[in-house]
Scaffold this motif. Structure first.
Motif, short mmCIF file in Angstrom:
data_model
loop_
_atom_site.label_atom_id
_atom_site.label_comp_id
_atom_site.label_asym_id
_atom_site.label_seq_id
_atom_site.Cartn_x
_atom_site.Cartn_y
_atom_site.Cartn_z
N GLU A 106 0.85 -1.19 0.00
CA GLU A 106 0.00 0.00 0.00
C GLU A 106 0.88 1.24 0.00
O GLU A 106 1.88 1.30 0.70
CB GLU A 106 -0.94 0.00 1.21
CG GLU A 106 -2.03 -1.04 1.10
CD GLU A 106 -3.01 -1.02 2.26
OE1 GLU A 106 -2.91 -0.16 3.15
OE2 GLU A 106 -3.89 -1.90 2.28
N GLY A 107 0.51 2.23 -0.83
CA GLY A 107 1.26 3.47 -0.93
C GLY A 107 2.41 3.42 -1.94
O GLY A 107 3.00 4.45 -2.24
N VAL A 136 -0.53 2.32 -5.51
CA VAL A 136 -1.40 1.36 -4.84
C VAL A 136 -1.98 2.02 -3.60
O VAL A 136 -1.24 2.51 -2.75
CB VAL A 136 -0.61 0.09 -4.45
CG1 VAL A 136 -1.51 -0.90 -3.72
CG2 VAL A 136 0.01 -0.56 -5.69
N SER A 137 -3.31 2.04 -3.49
CA SER A 137 -3.92 2.67 -2.32
C SER A 137 -4.40 1.65 -1.30
O SER A 137 -4.35 1.91 -0.10
CB SER A 137 -5.09 3.58 -2.73
OG SER A 137 -6.13 2.82 -3.29
N LYS A 138 -4.86 0.46 -1.74
CA LYS A 138 -5.36 -0.53 -0.79
C LYS A 138 -5.23 -1.93 -1.36
O LYS A 138 -5.64 -2.18 -2.49
CB LYS A 138 -6.81 -0.23 -0.43
CG LYS A 138 -7.36 -1.14 0.64
CD LYS A 138 -8.67 -0.63 1.16
CE LYS A 138 -9.17 -1.56 2.23
NZ LYS A 138 -9.28 -1.00 3.52
N LEU A 139 -4.69 -2.85 -0.56
CA LEU A 139 -4.63 -4.25 -0.93
C LEU A 139 -5.89 -4.93 -0.40
O LEU A 139 -6.23 -4.79 0.77
CB LEU A 139 -3.39 -4.92 -0.35
CG LEU A 139 -2.05 -4.39 -0.86
CD1 LEU A 139 -0.90 -5.07 -0.14
CD2 LEU A 139 -1.93 -4.56 -2.35
N LYS A 140 -6.61 -5.63 -1.27
CA LYS A 140 -7.87 -6.27 -0.89
C LYS A 140 -7.73 -7.80 -0.82
O LYS A 140 -8.65 -8.48 -0.42
CB LYS A 140 -8.96 -5.93 -1.89
CG LYS A 140 -9.20 -4.44 -2.09
CD LYS A 140 -9.93 -3.85 -0.94
CE LYS A 140 -11.40 -3.85 -1.25
NZ LYS A 140 -12.22 -3.26 -0.22
N LYS A 142 -4.69 -11.27 -0.28
CA LYS A 142 -3.36 -11.64 0.22
C LYS A 142 -3.00 -13.02 -0.34
O LYS A 142 -3.89 -13.76 -0.78
CB LYS A 142 -3.33 -11.62 1.74
CG LYS A 142 -4.28 -12.59 2.41
CD LYS A 142 -4.29 -12.39 3.91
CE LYS A 142 -5.25 -13.31 4.61
NZ LYS A 142 -6.57 -13.42 4.12
N MET A 154 -6.64 -5.34 -5.67
CA MET A 154 -6.11 -4.10 -5.08
C MET A 154 -6.78 -2.90 -5.73
O MET A 154 -7.35 -3.01 -6.81
CB MET A 154 -4.59 -4.03 -5.20
CG MET A 154 -4.05 -3.96 -6.60
SD MET A 154 -2.25 -4.04 -6.68
CE MET A 154 -1.92 -5.70 -6.14
N GLU A 155 -6.69 -1.76 -5.03
CA GLU A 155 -7.22 -0.51 -5.55
C GLU A 155 -6.09 0.47 -5.74
O GLU A 155 -5.06 0.39 -5.05
CB GLU A 155 -8.26 0.06 -4.58
CG GLU A 155 -9.49 -0.82 -4.44
CD GLU A 155 -10.49 -0.31 -3.42
OE1 GLU A 155 -10.21 0.70 -2.73
OE2 GLU A 155 -11.56 -0.93 -3.29
N ALA A 157 -4.84 4.71 -6.33
CA ALA A 157 -5.20 6.10 -6.01
C ALA A 157 -5.51 6.86 -7.28
O ALA A 157 -5.10 6.53 -8.35
CB ALA A 157 -4.06 6.76 -5.26
#
Length: 157
Positions: A106-107, A136-140, A142, A154-155, A157
């Motif tokens: 993330e980030g 990358v803003s968020k891992l959904k 694993k 993942m999402e 930004a």
């Protein structure tokens, strides 16, 4: 059916209240080419089936046409248009599979072509890469997660 007699069709056609043109043809459903006259002009156009109608293509232009009863047309106009969700800021699983690895955090800023994740499906590993530069803003998901098709991995930004 062999031996069927073709019956010519004639109708008046007006677009947006303009002058009506006479349209004649002996086209039958299933024919791939529509041949007939529109006004005084002989026309040949390609015809392809689409859901509940036909797509007619002529000289680089195409239009979908659907014939329906007046009440059906009235109700059709009331139906809301389904808008597809914007998935441009998400990495979706392209097929049902198991997440083998996530190559980003993330980030993290990622360049086009870099590996984002690896998904195993049907005993093959599929490397999912960035299509453009992004963050990358968020891992959904694993590693070890079993995902369905179009599940969000993942999402961005």
């Amino acid at each position: 059916i062999e031996g069927m007699i073709s019956i010519p069709m004639e109708l008046g056609l007006s677009i947006d209240g303009g002058k009506a043109l006479t349209v004649t043809s002996d086209w039958r459903p299933g024919d791939l080419i529509w041949r007939g006259t529109v006004g005084e002009r002989r026309i040949a156009a390609q015809v392809r089936p689409v859901l509940n109608g036909l797509r007619v293509a002529w000289k680089g232009m195409s239009v979908s046409a659907r014939a329906m009863l007046p009440r059906t047309a009235e109700l059709e106009r009331l139906m809301p248009e389904k808008v597809a969700p914007d998935t441009s800021k998400m990495l979706l699983c392209p097929m049902p599979g198991l997440v083998v690895s996530i190559a980003v955090a993330e980030g993290q800023e990622v360049k086009a072509g870099e590996t984002l994740a690896v998904v195993e499906a049907m005993k093959m590993e599929n490397v999912l890469r960035a299509e453009r530069d992004l963050t990358v803003s968020k891992l959904k998901a694993k590693p070890g997660d079993s995902l369905a098709v179009d599940a969000v991995i993942m999402e961005f930004a």
